[in-house]
Write an enzyme that holds these catalytic residues in place. Structure first.
Site, PDB file in Angstrom:
ATOM      1  CD  GLN A  75      24.929 105.949  29.144  1.00 32.55           C
ATOM      2  OE1 GLN A  75      26.360 105.842  28.965  1.00 32.55           O
ATOM      3  NE2 GLN A  75      24.554 106.863  29.642  1.00 32.55           N
ATOM      4  CB  SER A  76      25.419 102.745  22.132  1.00 28.18           C
ATOM      5  OG  SER A  76      26.073 102.038  21.092  1.00 28.18           O
TER       6      SER A  76
END
Ligand SMILES: *Cc1c(COP(=O)(O)O)cnc(C)c1O
Length: 340
Positions: A75-76
């Site tokens: 989920q960067s």
């Protein structure tokens, strides 16, 4: 700090807002609290990596890059914004992701590894923004080594790739926050604020190290309090210090006093991206009092740290404190379990 000799692209029109939070301040009964809205920076859905990428992408373009490679969690926010910068510049972009760990120390079900990552939040945006490749590696994989290998593969195919480090945190990316320190000091002057401390989430440290360096260069006495999102104080502070020293060298500044590098480890909870009660309370409190949405991984933990420090009497009622909203809200919708 004059940064005009460094190559830079512009991804945001003008300064981000410095928003007064009178209802949160009253509810907590402590210092006067303001919020720096770096969640409203440019590129897709904003966040702190945009400031770093103005310098990182300009440097890559100077090196002749036609392709960007970077890495982060599934989920960067950093991967989303690097991809968004690539789209803005007409470059290819390849992403290397690392699976998260759950509270039991095992990969999260429906996470990566054998299973595909949940296709929501930032991960969905990698798809919509047309990432040229996305690969997910097991937790603990050597991401820098894989980026290097990928860079060699792409070079062999005739591309000119440049690797952007994890979190954009090197002495180039952090220039974005050296510059942000001046933006903040101008806003403090405009509003006649005497700011005691700026509270920031501390991850790969570029944001915090840049702010510390920029404030020091300007002779400001405002402190920067880092709230760690993944590491203990003993692990994080040398990382902050290392980047502050690298920046001071690069910018030809006198060394920054050791006392300026603070990364509090009390609000991490069980680990990176794992929820804490304080984080849940902080999101609900900011939402209810001010209509502001924070994220559960970074700004929620930073706000939980600020709330706890206020309750412990760390600040007086005459103090003014700024909380950094560094973005991350797109990832909230991939991490809703803690709120049910
Ligand atoms: C990356 C990130 C941070 C942490 O900033 P660092 O410079 O890595 O310490 C904080 N907030 C959000 C939303 C981020 O994406």
């Amino acid at each position: 700090m004059d940064l005009s000799t460094f190559p830079r692209r512009r991804y945001t029109d003008g300064p981000t807002r410095l928003q007064h939070l009178p209802r949160l301040s009253a509810e907590l009964g402590g210092p006067d609290i303001w919020l720096k809205r770096d969640d409203e920076l440019g590129l897709t859905l904003g966040g702190n990596k945009t400031r770093k990428l103005e310098f990182l992408v300009a440097e890559a373009l100077d090196q002749g890059a036609d392709t960007l490679i970077t890495a982060g969690g599934v989920q960067s926010n950093h991967c989303r914004l690097t991809l968004a910068a690539a789209r803005a510049e007409g470059l290819q972009c390849h992403l290397v992701l690392e699976e998260d760990l759950g509270p039991d120390g095992h990969p999260v079900p429906g996470g990566t590894g054998a299973n595909p990552p949940q296709h929501t939040g930032n991960h969905l945006l990698f798809d919509l923004l047309g990432a040229d490749s996305v690969e997910a590696l097991p937790h603990g994989a050597d991401l820098p080594a894989r980026m290097q290998e990928l860079s060699e593969e792409l070079t062999a195919q005739g591309r000119t790739p440049v690797v952007i480090p994890i979190g954009g945190s090197n002495a180039t990316g952090a220039l974005g926050y050296v510059d942000a320190a001046d933006e903040l000091l101008d806003q403090f002057a405009e509003q006649s604020l005497d700011v005691t401390a700026i509270v920031v989430p501390s991850g790969s440290t570029g944001m915090q190290a840049g702010l510390i360096t920029g404030l020091h260069a300007a002779g400001s006495s405002t402190r920067v309090l880092g709230i760690n999102v993944s590491r203990s104080r003993a692990e994080q502070e040398p990382k902050i210090r290392g980047l502050v020293d690298a920046l001071a060298t690069r910018l030809d500044l006198p060394p920054v006093p050791a006392a300026a590098t603070v990364g509090l480890g009390d609000y991490v909870g069980p680990g990176y991206a794992l929820p804490t009660e304080g984080m849940v309370e902080a999101l609900r409190l900011l939402g209810r009092t001010e209509g502001v949405v924070l994220d559960p991984v970074y700004t929620g933990k930073a706000a939980a740290g600020l709330i706890d420090l206020v309750r412990q009497g760390e600040f007086s009622a005459d103090d003014t404190v700024v909380l950094m909203h560094s973005g991350g809200v797109p990832g909230l919708f991939a991490r809703t379990d803690a709120f049910t």
